[in-house]
Design an enzyme around this catalytic site. Structure first.
Site, mmCIF file in Angstrom:
data_model
loop_
_atom_site.group_PDB
_atom_site.id
_atom_site.type_symbol
_atom_site.label_atom_id
_atom_site.label_comp_id
_atom_site.label_asym_id
_atom_site.label_seq_id
_atom_site.Cartn_x
_atom_site.Cartn_y
_atom_site.Cartn_z
ATOM 1 N N LYS A 216 -16.402 9.597 45.642
ATOM 2 C CA LYS A 216 -16.282 8.125 46.097
ATOM 3 C C LYS A 216 -15.700 7.005 44.981
ATOM 4 C CE LYS A 216 -17.202 3.540 47.107
ATOM 5 N NZ LYS A 216 -17.560 2.632 46.059
ATOM 6 N N ASP A 235 -17.411 4.774 51.392
ATOM 7 C CA ASP A 235 -18.453 4.431 51.043
ATOM 8 C C ASP A 235 -19.438 4.403 52.707
ATOM 9 O OD1 ASP A 235 -17.496 2.238 51.996
ATOM 10 O OD2 ASP A 235 -18.958 0.770 51.074
#
Length: 286
Positions: A216, A235
């Site tokens: 991420k 996320d």
DNA sequence: ACCCAGGGTGACG
DNA sequence: CGTCACCATGGG
């Protein structure tokens, strides 16, 4: 877009609709601060203010010859009308435009973005901003402009020479060693800018070798500072949004989401910002 | 007191 | 390859 100067002020007019408030506050950058009507920041060691009114973006101070930096930073050479049209035509995500129209993805400085998103891990935007501000005060150069004072984001060397204790004292917690190790690698000569010229997958693999950088965080660095607009950070908010909008509120496999992101096109990461803004704005929960 | 936040790491199957 | 405990911190 029209470019004009009055004294030390750059005025960009005839822009497509751009929402500066949303763009500065949406969580892609953590350092923009709004003070009496204008957004303040330090970019490449220079104090800068940005204000948007009457369909004009005013940037000050900016001398002739410096305008290209800001045009690139605010991504003003990209046609966001096309992007928002594509969103409008996709029934799965068109709802996002109601609140997120005008968002722009900034082209930020790679090292600041790298450290900022290491700090962002398992954290919230308000606290991330506070930690970064304290980091800048601790190790960044003091910058003044027209009675205003801010601190620049510290150089790789400035962070690399901090102690782990100092980093923990500003609230970085267990991320302190990651910040330190990664800053040392960069200060040692690692060429982050070189990742701009690689394809997204290769640059991503490189970033994943840095301590504190996982999938991420790597995608955020690619999208926000290395020009790879097909990077699609997932996320907790995007995860919920994807399930709600594309997978009938169910689970999805990595292959399925990879396929989906591919169908969203070469600037899927920009679409991601619209979805992210919508998800947070509506506090979506599954 | 518990849960959550722009998750990563390391261990284990 | 996927899963999972653990990791600091502050606000809700």
């Amino acid at each position: 877009m029209k470019i004009n100067f009055t004294d030390d002020k750059l005025i960009l007019s005839e822009l497509e609709h751009i929402d500066l408030d949303k763009s500065c506050a949406c969580g892609q950058s953590f350092r923009w601060e709004k003070k009496n009507g204008a957004w303040h920041c330090v970019l490449s060691s220079k104090y800068v203010t940005a204000a948007y009114e009457n369909n004009m973006l005013a940037i000050q101070p900016c001398m002739r010859g410096e305008e290209e930096f800001y045009i690139d930073y605010f991504d003003l050479n990209r046609n966001y009308c096309d992007i928002e049209r594509a969103i409008a035509e996709d029934e799965r995500i068109s709802e996002c435009l109601k609140c997120a129209a005008g968002i722009r993805v900034f082209n930020q400085e790679p090292f600041e973005t790298l450290i900022s998103f290491i700090i962002s891990a398992n954290n919230n935007i308000k606290r991330i901003s506070g930690i970064i501000e304290r980091l800048c005060v601790l190790a960044g150069e003091k910058i003044e402009y027209a009675g205003n004072i801010k601190h620049a984001f510290p150089s790789p060397k400035a962070i690399a020479t901090l102690s782990e204790t100092e980093l923990k004292e500003i609230g970085t917690g267990y991320r302190a060693p990651y910040i330190l190790k990664t800053a040392r690698i960069i200060a040692d000569g690692y060429n982050l800018n070189g990742l701009k010229n690689m394809n997204t997958e290769s640059a991503r693999k490189e970033l994943l070798r840095l301590p504190g950088v996982g999938p991420k965080v790597a995608d955020c660095i690619l999208l926000f500072s290395l020009g790879h607009k097909d990077a699609f950070p997932i996320d907790v908010w995007i995860d919920r949004a994807l399930r709600a909008m594309f997978f009938n509120s169910g689970k999805y496999t990595s292959a399925e989401v990879k396929e989906l992101i591919g169908t969203l096109g070469e600037v899927s990461g920009i679409l991601q910002q619209y979805i992210f803004f919508y998800a947070r704005e509506n506090n979506i929960k599954i």
